[in-house]
Design a protein around this motif. Structure first.
Motif, PDB file in Angstrom:
ATOM      1  N   UNK A 117      11.462  15.634 -62.454  1.00  0.00           N
ATOM      2  CA  UNK A 117      12.759  15.448 -61.805  1.00  0.00           C
ATOM      3  C   UNK A 117      12.602  15.473 -60.283  1.00  0.00           C
ATOM      4  N   UNK A 118      13.401  14.665 -59.611  1.00  0.00           N
ATOM      5  CA  UNK A 118      13.454  14.678 -58.149  1.00  0.00           C
ATOM      6  C   UNK A 118      14.802  15.235 -57.721  1.00  0.00           C
ATOM      7  N   UNK A 119      14.792  16.194 -56.830  1.00  0.00           N
ATOM      8  CA  UNK A 119      16.033  16.812 -56.362  1.00  0.00           C
ATOM      9  C   UNK A 119      16.091  16.728 -54.838  1.00  0.00           C
ATOM     10  N   UNK A 120      17.173  16.149 -54.346  1.00  0.00           N
ATOM     11  CA  UNK A 120      17.430  16.103 -52.909  1.00  0.00           C
ATOM     12  C   UNK A 120      18.692  16.908 -52.625  1.00  0.00           C
ATOM     13  N   UNK A 121      18.606  17.852 -51.689  1.00  0.00           N
ATOM     14  CA  UNK A 121      19.708  18.782 -51.448  1.00  0.00           C
ATOM     15  C   UNK A 121      20.251  18.621 -50.033  1.00  0.00           C
ATOM     16  N   UNK A 170      20.191  18.130 -68.499  1.00  0.00           N
ATOM     17  CA  UNK A 170      20.804  19.406 -68.857  1.00  0.00           C
ATOM     18  C   UNK A 170      20.728  20.353 -67.662  1.00  0.00           C
ATOM     19  N   UNK A 171      21.653  21.309 -67.611  1.00  0.00           N
ATOM     20  CA  UNK A 171      21.652  22.277 -66.506  1.00  0.00           C
ATOM     21  C   UNK A 171      21.905  23.681 -67.033  1.00  0.00           C
ATOM     22  N   UNK A 172      21.513  24.651 -66.211  1.00  0.00           N
ATOM     23  CA  UNK A 172      21.742  26.061 -66.531  1.00  0.00           C
ATOM     24  C   UNK A 172      21.823  26.827 -65.219  1.00  0.00           C
ATOM     25  N   UNK A 190      15.915  30.416 -67.500  1.00  0.00           N
ATOM     26  CA  UNK A 190      15.706  30.591 -68.928  1.00  0.00           C
ATOM     27  C   UNK A 190      16.814  30.035 -69.793  1.00  0.00           C
ATOM     28  N   UNK A 191      17.877  29.523 -69.159  1.00  0.00           N
ATOM     29  CA  UNK A 191      18.971  28.956 -69.924  1.00  0.00           C
ATOM     30  C   UNK A 191      20.032  29.983 -70.280  1.00  0.00           C
ATOM     31  N   UNK A 192      20.988  29.644 -71.149  1.00  0.00           N
ATOM     32  CA  UNK A 192      20.985  28.412 -71.955  1.00  0.00           C
ATOM     33  C   UNK A 192      21.344  27.159 -71.141  1.00  0.00           C
ATOM     34  N   UNK A 193      20.812  26.018 -71.590  1.00  0.00           N
ATOM     35  CA  UNK A 193      21.055  24.731 -70.935  1.00  0.00           C
ATOM     36  C   UNK A 193      22.139  23.961 -71.682  1.00  0.00           C
ATOM     37  N   UNK A 194      22.994  23.310 -70.921  1.00  0.00           N
ATOM     38  CA  UNK A 194      24.058  22.491 -71.518  1.00  0.00           C
ATOM     39  C   UNK A 194      23.922  21.050 -71.029  1.00  0.00           C
ATOM     40  N   UNK A 195      24.268  20.070 -71.876  1.00  0.00           N
ATOM     41  CA  UNK A 195      24.150  18.664 -71.486  1.00  0.00           C
ATOM     42  C   UNK A 195      25.153  18.305 -70.392  1.00  0.00           C
ATOM     43  N   UNK A 196      24.714  17.468 -69.457  1.00  0.00           N
ATOM     44  CA  UNK A 196      25.585  16.950 -68.405  1.00  0.00           C
ATOM     45  C   UNK A 196      25.791  15.451 -68.555  1.00  0.00           C
ATOM     46  N   UNK A 197      24.674  14.724 -68.749  1.00  0.00           N
ATOM     47  CA  UNK A 197      24.727  13.263 -68.756  1.00  0.00           C
ATOM     48  C   UNK A 197      23.596  12.735 -69.617  1.00  0.00           C
ATOM     49  N   UNK A 233      19.792  25.038 -62.403  1.00  0.00           N
ATOM     50  CA  UNK A 233      18.469  24.574 -62.803  1.00  0.00           C
ATOM     51  C   UNK A 233      18.665  23.381 -63.741  1.00  0.00           C
ATOM     52  N   UNK A 234      17.774  22.399 -63.625  1.00  0.00           N
ATOM     53  CA  UNK A 234      17.924  21.167 -64.407  1.00  0.00           C
ATOM     54  C   UNK A 234      16.661  20.892 -65.204  1.00  0.00           C
ATOM     55  N   UNK A 235      16.856  20.215 -66.328  1.00  0.00           N
ATOM     56  CA  UNK A 235      15.731  19.730 -67.112  1.00  0.00           C
ATOM     57  C   UNK A 235      16.169  18.465 -67.849  1.00  0.00           C
ATOM     58  N   UNK A 236      15.179  17.694 -68.306  1.00  0.00           N
ATOM     59  CA  UNK A 236      15.445  16.490 -69.083  1.00  0.00           C
ATOM     60  C   UNK A 236      15.111  16.740 -70.546  1.00  0.00           C
TER      61      UNK A 236
END
Length: 488
Positions: A423-427, A443-445, A449-456, A475-478
């Protein structure tokens, strides 16, 4: 020849030709009869269009016709109700074993235009009763005088899937003189061996070059050398990681020629791993890995874009050494061709820093096929190392303990999946933009450690992005679709 004239042909572009004839005085006429040249002919520039087609099911044509002339040995019949239940179409079937196509109104250009690469697309019914039938272009004009060339690529063999398939062929240096199509212009003829399948749509396009507005574009991008890459038949992920007990359709390469390799336990104390490297003292700096079980499908398929992840030992004694991608094969105008090294920017290399740890590196290689270079039965690309000390090749013996491949499919149920990307993150002060490529669910949290929820969730082969407030912490993950258990 030709009652006393001399003819030169096949002259390369940009070459200057000086023709000299020797004979006794008067053999070529008087001084006012020699060195006389016809006025040069002008040729209209090629048009800014690149595609013709005819669709029998839709009863439409865009400046393309199929020749139906018994005197030329090119005949066909038209029939409705062809195909699988639920997808019946009107299509044509050759009755002579040969098809030919005429282009109306010089739509793609003139025979005097420079020959270019042609793409021929066929929407064909893959009849289960015709499995094993081979389809391929046959002959084509190479110049405006009607000289002929023969297709040098591979045929497409029907497998009997019972579906309509979009099959594409690439033919280099085709002149629009055609093969017996006058007064129409034309492209290549089409031949059949073993059966006569039904075809409902034909597309004929040219790969424009130079300053043409369409230069470099694929005129028929949804037609493939092997359309089954758009189905569920072929896998897209393979891995070799003996430390984790994973040999997922990848194994160490075979030594020979300009590649000699060893496999040994190496690494820091407490983290020794089985790894492969160039054989010390061999004078070679290449590493190969072999694909097994045609994990990505047969070698005859369209060039693929492949993400590659490796884990290498960052040996303190080899600081300054490099490792990266080297030779591979790619289809160029339908012919498999060895490419010595990736073009920029895909030729970037990982440089050893001497940390004494195992380090991951990521590479991306477009337009590669799986014929491999000096490695059978299949491989993706050869790795190459560079020594830390130019005069000591052994300082380039970099060990690789893990390699992963992700073939990024352009279509079908596995379209755009690249499980090796980051992932690429620009802030900014108020927002954060997360970017990634292709098919995945973001997904984000609020904690790592999560829990992660779907965003898109998206399915495509494009670069995607999502902008979110930077507060609170996120925090984000795919998440990718699960790898189907029926695939190799």
């Amino acid at each position: 020849m030709n009652s006393g004239t001399l003819r030169l042909q096949g002259i390369g572009v940009g070459l200057t030709v000086r023709a000299v004839a020797l004979g006794p005085k008067g053999a070529f006429g008087t001084t006012n009869q020699i060195n006389v040249f016809a006025a040069g002919t002008t040729c209209a520039s090629e048009p800014s269009v690149n595609l013709t087609y005819v669709d029998f099911n839709a009863s439409v044509t865009n400046h393309l016709v199929v020749i139906n002339d018994a005197s030329l040995g090119e005949t066909y019949v038209q029939q409705s109700g062809v195909g699988p239940a639920g997808d019946l179409r009107t299509a044509i079937q050759s009755t002579s074993g040969l098809m030919n196509f005429g282009i109306l109104s010089n739509y793609l250009g003139l025979p005097c235009n420079t020959p270019e690469t042609v793409k021929l697309g066929l929407e064909v019914y893959d009849d289960p009763g015709l499995a094993g039938t081979q389809i391929a272009p046959a002959q084509f004009a190479t110049d405006a005088q009607g000289d002929l060339g023969t297709y040098a690529g591979s045929p497409y063999t029907l497998t009997g899937t019972g579906t309509w398939l979009k099959v594409g062929f690439w033919i280099a240096s085709v002149d629009l003189e055609g093969v017996g199509t006058a007064p129409l212009t034309g492209g290549p003829t089409l031949s059949f061996v073993g059966g006569l399948p039904f075809i409902d749509r034909i597309e004929l396009g040219m790969i424009r070059t130079g300053t043409n507005l369409l230069a470099g574009l694929d005129p028929a991008p949804d037609y493939f050398m092997n359309p089954l890459i758009c189905s569920t038949n072929y896998g897209y992920y393979a891995e070799w990681d003996p430390r984790a007990g994973i040999t997922n359709n990848v194994t160490v390469g075979s030594s020979g020629g300009d590649q000699n390799m060893v496999v040994a336990m190496v690494g820091p104390a407490g983290d020794q791993r089985l790894a492969e490297a160039p054989a010390p003292g061999s004078g070679n700096n290449n590493i190969q890995f072999a694909l097994q079980n045609q994990v990505f499908g047969p070698s005859l398929q369209d060039n693929a874009n492949v993400a590659i992840g490796i884990t290498y030992y960052d040996d303190p004694s080899l600081a300054g050494a490099q490792i990266g991608l080297n030779a591979y094969q790619s289809f160029v105008n339908g012919i498999s061709t060895i490419i010595g090294a990736p073009p920029a920017p895909w030729n970037a290399r990982a440089v050893l820093k001497g940390t004494g740890q195992w380090v991951d590196a990521y590479f991306y290689l477009p337009n590669v096929n799986f014929y491999g270079v000096n490695q059978g039965p299949q491989s993706v690309v050869r790795l190459e190392t560079s020594p830390a000390v130019a005069t000591n090749l052994n300082t380039g013996d970099v060990y690789v303990s893990r390699i992963r491949y992700d073939v990024i499919r352009p279509c079908g149920p596995f379209e755009g999946i690249n499980m090796l990307q980051a992932l690429t993150i620009q802030k900014t002060n108020t927002t954060g933009t997360v970017s990634w490529f292709g098919t995945a669910a973001l997904q984000s949290a609020t904690t790592v450690g999560g829990p992660y929820t779907p965003i898109l969730s998206l399915t495509n082969t494009m670069t995607n992005s999502y902008t979110s407030p930077v507060f609170p912490w996120q925090f984000f993950r795919l998440q990718y679709p699960p790898y189907p258990p029926y695939l190799p």
